[in-house]
Write a protein that holds these residues in place. Structure first.
Motif, PDB file in Angstrom:
ATOM      1  N   VAL A 147       0.837  -1.199   0.000  1.00 14.43           N
ATOM      2  CA  VAL A 147       0.000   0.000   0.000  1.00 14.43           C
ATOM      3  C   VAL A 147       0.876   1.256   0.000  1.00 14.43           C
ATOM      4  N   ILE A 148       2.118   1.087  -0.406  1.00 12.44           N
ATOM      5  CA  ILE A 148       3.040   2.201  -0.622  1.00 12.44           C
ATOM      6  C   ILE A 148       3.503   2.106  -2.069  1.00 12.44           C
ATOM      7  N   ASN A 198       1.754  -2.311   7.568  1.00 17.69           N
ATOM      8  CA  ASN A 198       0.588  -3.122   7.933  1.00 17.69           C
ATOM      9  C   ASN A 198      -0.547  -2.236   8.439  1.00 17.69           C
ATOM     10  N   GLU A 199      -0.211  -1.261   9.260  1.00 17.97           N
ATOM     11  CA  GLU A 199      -1.230  -0.362   9.812  1.00 17.97           C
ATOM     12  C   GLU A 199      -1.823   0.516   8.719  1.00 17.97           C
ATOM     13  N   VAL A 200      -0.998   0.923   7.753  1.00 14.28           N
ATOM     14  CA  VAL A 200      -1.502   1.698   6.620  1.00 14.28           C
ATOM     15  C   VAL A 200      -2.527   0.872   5.846  1.00 14.28           C
ATOM     16  N   PHE A 201      -2.207  -0.386   5.639  1.00 15.44           N
ATOM     17  CA  PHE A 201      -3.123  -1.290   4.942  1.00 15.44           C
ATOM     18  C   PHE A 201      -4.449  -1.400   5.691  1.00 15.44           C
ATOM     19  N   ASN A 203      -5.851   0.648   7.769  1.00 15.49           N
ATOM     20  CA  ASN A 203      -6.601   1.907   7.705  1.00 15.49           C
ATOM     21  C   ASN A 203      -7.209   2.145   6.327  1.00 15.49           C
ATOM     22  N   LEU A 204      -6.531   1.677   5.273  1.00 17.63           N
ATOM     23  CA  LEU A 204      -7.045   1.853   3.915  1.00 17.63           C
ATOM     24  C   LEU A 204      -8.245   0.960   3.628  1.00 17.63           C
ATOM     25  N   TYR A 205      -8.238  -0.236   4.177  1.00 13.54           N
ATOM     26  CA  TYR A 205      -9.226  -1.230   3.748  1.00 13.54           C
ATOM     27  C   TYR A 205     -10.244  -1.645   4.807  1.00 13.54           C
ATOM     28  N   LYS A 206     -10.087  -1.196   6.047  1.00  9.79           N
ATOM     29  CA  LYS A 206     -10.974  -1.682   7.099  1.00  9.79           C
ATOM     30  C   LYS A 206     -12.440  -1.303   6.877  1.00  9.79           C
ATOM     31  N   ASP A 207     -12.688  -0.232   6.142  1.00  9.54           N
ATOM     32  CA  ASP A 207     -14.070   0.203   5.936  1.00  9.54           C
ATOM     33  C   ASP A 207     -14.670  -0.238   4.611  1.00  9.54           C
ATOM     34  N   ILE A 208     -13.862  -0.898   3.765  1.00 10.55           N
ATOM     35  CA  ILE A 208     -14.419  -1.288   2.467  1.00 10.55           C
ATOM     36  C   ILE A 208     -14.363  -2.799   2.231  1.00 10.55           C
ATOM     37  N   ALA A 209     -13.769  -3.535   3.157  1.00 12.38           N
ATOM     38  CA  ALA A 209     -13.700  -4.990   3.018  1.00 12.38           C
ATOM     39  C   ALA A 209     -14.520  -5.641   4.117  1.00 12.38           C
ATOM     40  N   ASP A 210     -15.114  -6.780   3.804  1.00 20.04           N
ATOM     41  CA  ASP A 210     -15.811  -7.549   4.827  1.00 20.04           C
ATOM     42  C   ASP A 210     -14.820  -8.259   5.737  1.00 20.04           C
ATOM     43  N   GLU A 211     -13.649  -8.497   5.197  1.00 23.40           N
ATOM     44  CA  GLU A 211     -12.601  -9.166   5.968  1.00 23.40           C
ATOM     45  C   GLU A 211     -11.253  -8.724   5.411  1.00 23.40           C
ATOM     46  N   ILE A 212     -10.324  -8.449   6.301  1.00 17.71           N
ATOM     47  CA  ILE A 212      -8.960  -8.176   5.878  1.00 17.71           C
ATOM     48  C   ILE A 212      -8.038  -9.120   6.615  1.00 17.71           C
ATOM     49  N   GLY A 213      -6.864  -9.350   6.053  1.00 18.97           N
ATOM     50  CA  GLY A 213      -5.939 -10.252   6.706  1.00 18.97           C
ATOM     51  C   GLY A 213      -4.547 -10.148   6.126  1.00 18.97           C
TER      52      GLY A 213
END
Length: 349
Positions: A147-148, A198-201, A203-213
Motif C-alpha cells: 500500500v506504498i 501493515n497499519e496503513v493497509f 486503515n485503507l481497507y478496514k471500511d471497504i472490506a468484509d474481511e482483511i488479513g
C-alpha cells in the motif's frame, strides 16, 4: 478490528476426517484457470521469477466453448454440488474477455455451494462490479502486494497507483451495498511486512472490506530452487522469521491431500494436481480428451495418488521437494490409506 473470517473459515473449519470419506465419487473442489496471463510480475509469484515464467508458457486464455463443456459436465455429473468452484489459478482472471460471462454461466448452472475467485484488483471496473453483484459471485479475494506506491512497483513491476486499486474495490462495495446484496463477500489480504505498512493497509481497507488479513510469503513447491521468501523479504531477519513461522505451521502429513479432493484445470485444458504447478509437472490428462468424471475416475489419477501414498513423491519434479501441502489441516491426513480402495478396477466391481 474484529472480523468474522467468513472467507477463510470454509476452508479450515468443521472438516470431517478425509480418510473416512474416501474415495470421493466427485471432487470437493475444482479450480478452473480462465487465463494464465497476468498484468503483474510479482516477485514472490511464478510470473515474477524468470525460470517459473518460462514454465508458464504457452500463455493462453481458456477457450470459452471448452469452459462451457466443463460447466455442462459438472451440471450433469451425479452427486452433490462441488463445495467450491474457484475461477482462478496462476493468472489475473479479469484479463479474460469473457470473465463475467463465465461467472454467470457457473452460477446459473448451480454446480457449487460456493463460487469464488482471486484478483489483484487493478482491472476491476464499475461495469464489472455491477455484473459481479448481479450474477451473485459468492466471494472475491483481492491480493494487495503493498500500500506504498514505490514498494508496490518494486514488488509487482506494475506502476498502477495503489489508491486506484483501493478505489476499484471501494466501488464494488458501494455498488453491492446500494443493491442491498451481501454478495460478493469481499476479502482483502496483504503480505505481512513486519512494518508500519501493515497499519496503513488496515486503515485503507478496514471500511471497504468484509474481511482483511495478512499472510506470509512461502516457497510453495520449491521445484526450481527459487527463493520466493527472500525475493519479498529483503531484510534477512524478516526472511528468517518468515521461514521459522512457516515451519511452525506445518502439520504431520506425509501425503498431499489435494489429489484426493480436487482438480485444477489450466487455461490450455491440462488437468493438474496442484494450484502452484507452473510447469504442469503434475499433469494427468486434458479436458479436451476426456470428461472431468472420466479423469476423476481414471487410471492416471489413481497412479498419481498411488505414487504419493507409497512414499514416492520424489518421482515427480514438482512434488519432490514440496512441503507446502503440510499446511493442510490434520483432518485431511491420508497417510497410510489403503491404495487398493482407490483402484478404479475395484470401484467398478
Amino acid at each position: 478490528m474484529e472480523k468474522s473470517n467468513d472467507f477463510t473459515i470454509i476452508n479450515k473449519s468443521n472438516r470431517r476426517l478425509l480418510r473416512d470419506l474416501l474415495p470421493l465419487k466427485k471432487p470437493f473442489s475444482i479450480f478452473i484457470e480462465p487465463t494464465n496471463f497476468c498484468n503483474f510480475k510479482c516477485k514472490p509469484c511464478a510470473h515474477g521469477q524468470e525460470k517459473n515464467r518460462e514454465d508458464l508458457k504457452p500463455f493462453i486464455h481458456l477457450d470459452f466453448d471448452l469452459y462451457k463443456k466443463m460447466i455442462d459436465e459438472l451440471r450433469t455429473w451425479p452427486g452433490p454440488k462441488l463445495k467450491l468452484l474457484r475461477l482462478t489459478a496462476l493468472g489475473e482472471p479479469f484479463l479474460h474477455p469473457k470473465m463475467c460471462e463465465m461467472i454467470k454461466m457457473a452460477k446459473d448452472a448451480d454446480i457449487a455451494e460456493r463460487l469464488d475467485m482471486f484478483s489483484n484488483g487493478s482491472l476491476l471496473t464499475e461495469a464489472i462490479s455491477e455484473k459481479l453483484v448481479e450474477y451473485q459471485l459468492d466471494a472475491i479475494r483481492f491480493s494487495i502486494y503493498s500500500v506504498i506506491n514505490d514498494h508496490h512497483k518494486s514488488v509487482t513491476n506494475n506502476s498502477i497507483d495503489i489508491h486506484k486499486i483501493r478505489d476499484n474495490i471501494a466501488a464494488l462495495k458501494r455498488i453491492r451495498d446500494k443493491k442491498g446484496s451481501s454478495k460478493p463477500y469481499i476479502f482483502v489480504k496483504m503480505f505481512d511486512t513486519y512494518t508500519s505498512e501493515n497499519e496503513v493497509f488496515i486503515n485503507l481497507y478496514k471500511d471497504i472490506a468484509d474481511e482483511i488479513g495478512f499472510e506470509k510469503v512461502f516457497d510453495a513447491s520449491k521445484y526450481n530452487n527459487a527463493d520466493l521468501i527472500g525475493s519479498y523479504y529483503t531484510n534477512p531477519e524478516d526472511a528468517k522469521r518468515t521461514r521459522e513461522d512457516y515451519d511452525k505451521s506445518l502439520h504431520d502429513l506425509k501425503t498431499c491431500p489435494r489429489p484426493f479432493i480436487g482438480m485444477v484445470i489450466c487455461s490450455n485444458g491440462d488437468v493438474v494436481m496442484c494450484t502452484h504447478d507452473a510447469p504442469r509437472a503434475t499433469r494427468i490428462d486434458n479436458v479436451k480428451l476426456h470428461t472431468l468424471k472420466e479423469i476423476w475416475e481414471g487410471e492416471d489419477l489413481f497412479n498419481f495418488r498411488k505414487m504419493l501414498l507409497s512414499g514416492n513423491k520424489h518421482q515427480n519434479r514438482l512434488c519432490k521437494n514440496c512441503d507446502w501441502f503440510r499446511l493442510f489441516p490434520v483432518e485431511d491426513k491420508v497417510d497410510g490409506f489403503p491404495i487398493e480402495k482407490l483402484d478404479p478396477k475395484n470401484l467398478k466391481k
